[in-house]
Design a protein around this motif. Sequence first.
Motif, PDB file in Angstrom:
ATOM      1  N   THR A  36       0.471  -1.286  -0.286  1.00 46.06           N
ATOM      2  CA  THR A  36      -0.055   0.216   0.163  1.00 46.06           C
ATOM      3  C   THR A  36       1.100   1.581  -0.127  1.00 46.06           C
ATOM      4  OG1 THR A  36       0.445  -0.693   2.281  1.00 46.06           O
ATOM      5  CG2 THR A  36      -2.193  -0.722   0.806  1.00 46.06           C
ATOM      6  N   ASP A  37       2.248   1.286  -0.081  1.00 41.73           N
ATOM      7  CA  ASP A  37       3.249   2.594  -0.382  1.00 41.73           C
ATOM      8  C   ASP A  37       3.537   3.376  -1.338  1.00 41.73           C
ATOM      9  OD1 ASP A  37       3.470   2.132   3.007  1.00 41.73           O
ATOM     10  OD2 ASP A  37       5.172   1.312   2.544  1.00 41.73           O
ATOM     11  N   ASP A  38       2.635   4.788  -1.303  1.00 44.43           N
ATOM     12  CA  ASP A  38       2.922   4.808  -2.360  1.00 44.43           C
ATOM     13  C   ASP A  38       4.193   5.814  -2.125  1.00 44.43           C
ATOM     14  OD1 ASP A  38       3.187   6.338  -4.691  1.00 44.43           O
ATOM     15  OD2 ASP A  38       1.389   8.363  -3.439  1.00 44.43           O
ATOM     16  N   VAL A  39       5.249   4.821  -3.090  1.00 48.03           N
ATOM     17  CA  VAL A  39       6.794   5.561  -2.518  1.00 48.03           C
ATOM     18  C   VAL A  39       7.171   7.223  -3.951  1.00 48.03           C
ATOM     19  CG1 VAL A  39       7.669   3.324  -0.999  1.00 48.03           C
ATOM     20  CG2 VAL A  39       8.167   3.572  -3.872  1.00 48.03           C
ATOM     21  N   ARG A  40       6.616   6.729  -4.871  1.00 46.91           N
ATOM     22  CA  ARG A  40       7.080   7.432  -6.204  1.00 46.91           C
ATOM     23  C   ARG A  40       7.187   8.843  -5.655  1.00 46.91           C
ATOM     24  NH1 ARG A  40       8.738   4.217  -9.000  1.00 46.91           N
ATOM     25  NH2 ARG A  40       8.071   2.395  -9.420  1.00 46.91           N
ATOM     26  N   SER A  41       5.331   9.328  -5.307  1.00 45.46           N
ATOM     27  CA  SER A  41       5.056  10.675  -4.879  1.00 45.46           C
ATOM     28  C   SER A  41       5.854  11.320  -3.955  1.00 45.46           C
ATOM     29  CB  SER A  41       3.207  10.819  -4.482  1.00 45.46           C
ATOM     30  OG  SER A  41       3.187  10.128  -2.992  1.00 45.46           O
ATOM     31  N   SER A  42       5.990  12.699  -3.383  1.00 48.17           N
ATOM     32  CA  SER A  42       6.644  13.273  -2.467  1.00 48.17           C
ATOM     33  C   SER A  42       5.644  13.048  -0.935  1.00 48.17           C
ATOM     34  CB  SER A  42       6.873  14.927  -2.478  1.00 48.17           C
ATOM     35  OG  SER A  42       7.837  15.045  -3.572  1.00 48.17           O
ATOM     36  N   GLU A  43       4.313  13.168  -0.723  1.00 51.82           N
ATOM     37  CA  GLU A  43       3.509  12.971   0.501  1.00 51.82           C
ATOM     38  C   GLU A  43       3.145  11.238   0.670  1.00 51.82           C
ATOM     39  OE1 GLU A  43       1.532  13.716   3.486  1.00 51.82           O
ATOM     40  OE2 GLU A  43       2.389  15.524   1.866  1.00 51.82           O
ATOM     41  N   GLY A  44       3.172  10.480  -0.224  1.00 50.76           N
ATOM     42  CA  GLY A  44       3.407   9.289   0.074  1.00 50.76           C
ATOM     43  C   GLY A  44       4.793   8.981   0.322  1.00 50.76           C
ATOM     44  N   PHE A  45       5.717   8.952  -0.041  1.00 53.74           N
ATOM     45  CA  PHE A  45       7.345   8.567   0.499  1.00 53.74           C
ATOM     46  C   PHE A  45       7.631   8.982   1.857  1.00 53.74           C
ATOM     47  CE2 PHE A  45      11.935   9.068   0.887  1.00 53.74           C
ATOM     48  CZ  PHE A  45      12.459   7.595   0.612  1.00 53.74           C
ATOM     49  N   ARG A  46       6.382  10.353   1.527  1.00 53.75           N
ATOM     50  CA  ARG A  46       6.881  11.197   3.198  1.00 53.75           C
ATOM     51  C   ARG A  46       6.379  10.393   4.538  1.00 53.75           C
ATOM     52  NH1 ARG A  46       4.097  13.492   6.921  1.00 53.75           N
ATOM     53  NH2 ARG A  46       2.349  13.577   5.024  1.00 53.75           N
ATOM     54  N   MET A  47       5.154   9.597   3.542  1.00 56.60           N
ATOM     55  CA  MET A  47       4.025   8.660   5.162  1.00 56.60           C
ATOM     56  C   MET A  47       5.075   7.562   5.400  1.00 56.60           C
ATOM     57  SD  MET A  47       0.286   9.527   3.240  1.00 56.60           S
ATOM     58  CE  MET A  47      -0.301   8.865   4.077  1.00 56.60           C
ATOM     59  N   PHE A  48       5.482   7.197   4.572  1.00 57.79           N
ATOM     60  CA  PHE A  48       6.499   6.018   4.104  1.00 57.79           C
ATOM     61  C   PHE A  48       7.671   5.377   5.832  1.00 57.79           C
ATOM     62  CE2 PHE A  48      10.558   3.504   2.108  1.00 57.79           C
ATOM     63  CZ  PHE A  48       9.948   2.563   2.858  1.00 57.79           C
ATOM     64  N   VAL A  49       8.159   6.710   5.082  1.00 53.15           N
ATOM     65  CA  VAL A  49       9.257   7.445   6.378  1.00 53.15           C
ATOM     66  C   VAL A  49       8.732   7.193   7.409  1.00 53.15           C
ATOM     67  CG1 VAL A  49      10.651   8.914   6.343  1.00 53.15           C
ATOM     68  CG2 VAL A  49      10.695   8.170   4.221  1.00 53.15           C
ATOM     69  N   ASP A  50       7.738   8.225   7.862  1.00 55.80           N
ATOM     70  CA  ASP A  50       7.541   8.299   9.296  1.00 55.80           C
ATOM     71  C   ASP A  50       7.055   6.866   9.972  1.00 55.80           C
ATOM     72  OD1 ASP A  50       7.572  11.308   8.444  1.00 55.80           O
ATOM     73  OD2 ASP A  50       5.905  11.816   7.851  1.00 55.80           O
ATOM     74  N   ARG A  51       6.252   6.372   8.147  1.00 54.15           N
ATOM     75  CA  ARG A  51       5.611   5.203  10.025  1.00 54.15           C
ATOM     76  C   ARG A  51       6.896   4.428  10.307  1.00 54.15           C
ATOM     77  NH1 ARG A  51       5.724   0.552   7.557  1.00 54.15           N
ATOM     78  NH2 ARG A  51       6.057   0.741   5.299  1.00 54.15           N
ATOM     79  N   LEU A  52       8.208   4.248   9.380  1.00 53.94           N
ATOM     80  CA  LEU A  52       8.677   3.263   9.933  1.00 53.94           C
ATOM     81  C   LEU A  52       9.580   3.872  11.064  1.00 53.94           C
ATOM     82  CD1 LEU A  52      11.129   2.956   6.359  1.00 53.94           C
ATOM     83  CD2 LEU A  52       9.505   1.567   7.394  1.00 53.94           C
ATOM     84  N   LEU A  53       9.740   5.461  10.612  1.00 53.30           N
ATOM     85  CA  LEU A  53      10.026   6.214  12.077  1.00 53.30           C
ATOM     86  C   LEU A  53       9.490   6.093  13.431  1.00 53.30           C
ATOM     87  CD1 LEU A  53      12.019   9.476  10.490  1.00 53.30           C
ATOM     88  CD2 LEU A  53      13.226   6.770  10.772  1.00 53.30           C
ATOM     89  N   ALA A  54       8.003   5.928  13.049  1.00 51.98           N
ATOM     90  CA  ALA A  54       7.101   5.108  14.380  1.00 51.98           C
ATOM     91  C   ALA A  54       7.824   4.187  15.049  1.00 51.98           C
ATOM     92  CB  ALA A  54       6.274   6.066  13.651  1.00 51.98           C
ATOM     93  N   LYS A  55       7.850   2.827  13.798  1.00 55.05           N
ATOM     94  CA  LYS A  55       7.884   1.830  14.476  1.00 55.05           C
ATOM     95  C   LYS A  55       9.421   1.398  15.462  1.00 55.05           C
ATOM     96  CE  LYS A  55       5.925  -1.114  10.794  1.00 55.05           C
ATOM     97  NZ  LYS A  55       5.423  -1.822  11.860  1.00 55.05           N
ATOM     98  N   GLU A  56      10.237   2.472  15.167  1.00 54.48           N
ATOM     99  CA  GLU A  56      11.572   2.069  16.098  1.00 54.48           C
ATOM    100  C   GLU A  56      10.989   2.597  17.789  1.00 54.48           C
ATOM    101  OE1 GLU A  56      16.105   3.347  16.088  1.00 54.48           O
ATOM    102  OE2 GLU A  56      14.672   3.790  14.821  1.00 54.48           O
ATOM    103  N   ALA A  57       9.737   3.675  17.443  1.00 53.74           N
ATOM    104  CA  ALA A  57       9.499   4.323  18.936  1.00 53.74           C
ATOM    105  C   ALA A  57       8.328   3.548  19.854  1.00 53.74           C
ATOM    106  CB  ALA A  57       9.017   5.730  18.818  1.00 53.74           C
ATOM    107  N   SER A  58       7.912   2.229  18.428  1.00 47.77           N
ATOM    108  CA  SER A  58       7.167   1.638  18.922  1.00 47.77           C
ATOM    109  C   SER A  58       6.925   0.711  19.894  1.00 47.77           C
ATOM    110  CB  SER A  58       5.713   1.192  17.888  1.00 47.77           C
ATOM    111  OG  SER A  58       4.901   0.980  18.340  1.00 47.77           O
ATOM    112  N   PRO A  59       6.342   0.013  21.443  1.00 48.24           N
ATOM    113  CA  PRO A  59       7.049  -0.836  21.755  1.00 48.24           C
ATOM    114  C   PRO A  59       6.197  -1.905  21.206  1.00 48.24           C
ATOM    115  CG  PRO A  59       5.559   0.152  22.978  1.00 48.24           C
ATOM    116  CD  PRO A  59       5.666   1.185  22.340  1.00 48.24           C
ATOM    117  N   GLY A  60       6.414  -3.217  21.945  1.00 43.81           N
ATOM    118  CA  GLY A  60       5.360  -4.505  21.362  1.00 43.81           C
ATOM    119  C   GLY A  60       6.400  -4.846  19.834  1.00 43.81           C
TER     120      GLY A  60
END
Length: 169
Positions: A36-60
Amino acid sequence: MSLLVRPSIALHPAWLEAHEEWGEGLHEDGFGLLETDDVRSSEGFRMFVDRLLAKEASPGYDGGTFRWIVEDGEVLGGIALRHKSAQNVEVLGHVGYGLRPSARGRGLAAAALREMLCLAKARSMNRVLLTCFVDNIPSVRTIERCGGVLDRIVTTDRGEVGRYTIRFS
């Protein structure tokens, strides 16, 4: 040599270049890419990167640390550490990695894996499970070179998978 860096929207053009070299599909292990990641658009890529960075802080079950393997501004691959209780860790392992075809055979995967193992130790993990298809000889060698010991081979619908453990003392 390579450098592991946190995912960054600044690397969008370089990331897309690596993605193009791999070709279509979700076979870029270590990037955390979803269908479901839209990595081609700037906004989609930003959302992809934000999701990855959020996982680092996510417990469990959703926790994970993602790093990109970058050399001279070129994205060469990705590596991910699933945190100790992450979903599917017993099937997928704690670490997944992949290098774009033109970057293979230079020892980059082993260097990245060693750095990620240091992060695992810093997270107080006492062992790391890795899996790979037994016919993926470069990956088998990388895992063994970094201290992986074969626990067993499991037959799946996609082929035979070796399960390796690296224990920390």
